[in-house]
Design a protein around this motif. Structure first.
Motif, PDB file in Angstrom:
ATOM      1  N   LEU A  67      42.126  43.213  44.149  1.00 46.53           N
ATOM      2  CA  LEU A  67      40.707  43.173  43.795  1.00 46.53           C
ATOM      3  C   LEU A  67      40.532  42.872  42.319  1.00 46.53           C
ATOM      4  N   ASP A  68      39.317  42.567  41.969  1.00 47.79           N
ATOM      5  CA  ASP A  68      38.954  42.315  40.582  1.00 47.79           C
ATOM      6  C   ASP A  68      39.469  43.449  39.699  1.00 47.79           C
ATOM      7  N   PRO A  69      40.085  43.126  38.573  1.00 53.47           N
ATOM      8  CA  PRO A  69      40.652  44.161  37.696  1.00 53.47           C
ATOM      9  C   PRO A  69      39.653  45.206  37.211  1.00 53.47           C
ATOM     10  N   ARG A  70      38.371  44.915  37.269  1.00 56.73           N
ATOM     11  CA  ARG A  70      37.389  45.917  36.824  1.00 56.73           C
ATOM     12  C   ARG A  70      37.438  47.188  37.669  1.00 56.73           C
ATOM     13  N   TRP A  71      37.985  47.089  38.905  1.00 54.72           N
ATOM     14  CA  TRP A  71      38.059  48.261  39.787  1.00 54.72           C
ATOM     15  C   TRP A  71      39.331  49.069  39.592  1.00 54.72           C
ATOM     16  N   TYR A 103      29.806  46.399  45.841  1.00 58.06           N
ATOM     17  CA  TYR A 103      30.806  45.329  45.843  1.00 58.06           C
ATOM     18  C   TYR A 103      31.410  45.167  47.241  1.00 58.06           C
ATOM     19  N   ARG A 107      31.056  41.919  49.594  1.00 59.28           N
ATOM     20  CA  ARG A 107      32.246  41.180  50.010  1.00 59.28           C
ATOM     21  C   ARG A 107      32.379  41.173  51.528  1.00 59.28           C
ATOM     22  N   THR A 133      38.632  37.903  45.018  1.00 56.51           N
ATOM     23  CA  THR A 133      38.865  37.534  43.612  1.00 56.51           C
ATOM     24  C   THR A 133      38.025  38.371  42.703  1.00 56.51           C
TER      25      THR A 133
END
Length: 133
Positions: A67-71, A103, A107, A133
């Motif tokens: 998953l997106d690195p923000r998570w 999110y 998704r 992504t």
């Protein structure tokens, strides 16, 4: 149980369990509920991607890799915080958990489903192999 049946069950769970949490942030006040929510969402995303069920730890590791690195920080704090379910979750973790719910819903219910087959992606002209992504 077929992979598609599992995927459908995950969508049903998101609608009946996760969506109402957006209107009830108090359910995320304690670390136990907040941790359960994040780790369950990781498991749901994993199941939607692969059509199989994973352990909380396996799904959390997968989510941090895919998953997106923000998570990543939220998932890591959640994994550590689950050992203290009676403590209050931080306001930042509550906010981030609600964002992670949104999110996941976005998704999951995207027109271009996250679990498209390779053939479907090729037909659409998108040959991406990474699920999220």
């Amino acid at each position: 149980v077929s992979p598609d049946d599992l995927r459908q069950a995950m969508q049903d769970i998101l609608q009946t369990w996760a969506t109402p949490l957006l209107d009830d942030p108090e359910a995320l006040q304690q670390r136990g509920g907040q941790s359960y929510t994040v780790l369950t969402l990781c498991r749901i995303l994993y199941t939607l991607s692969y059509g199989t069920v994973a352990s909380k730890r396996e799904a959390a590791r997968w989510a941090q890799a895919m998953l997106d690195p923000r998570w990543h920080p939220l998932i890591e704090r959640t994994w550590e915080g689950r050992r203290h379910p009676g403590l209050d979750a931080s306001p930042d973790d509550i906010r981030d958990t609600r964002a992670f719910i949104r999110y996941t819903l976005n998704r999951t219910f995207d027109v271009r489903s996250p679990w498209r087959t390779q053939a479907e992606r090729q037909k659409e002209g998108t040959n991406d192999r990474q699920t999220f992504t």
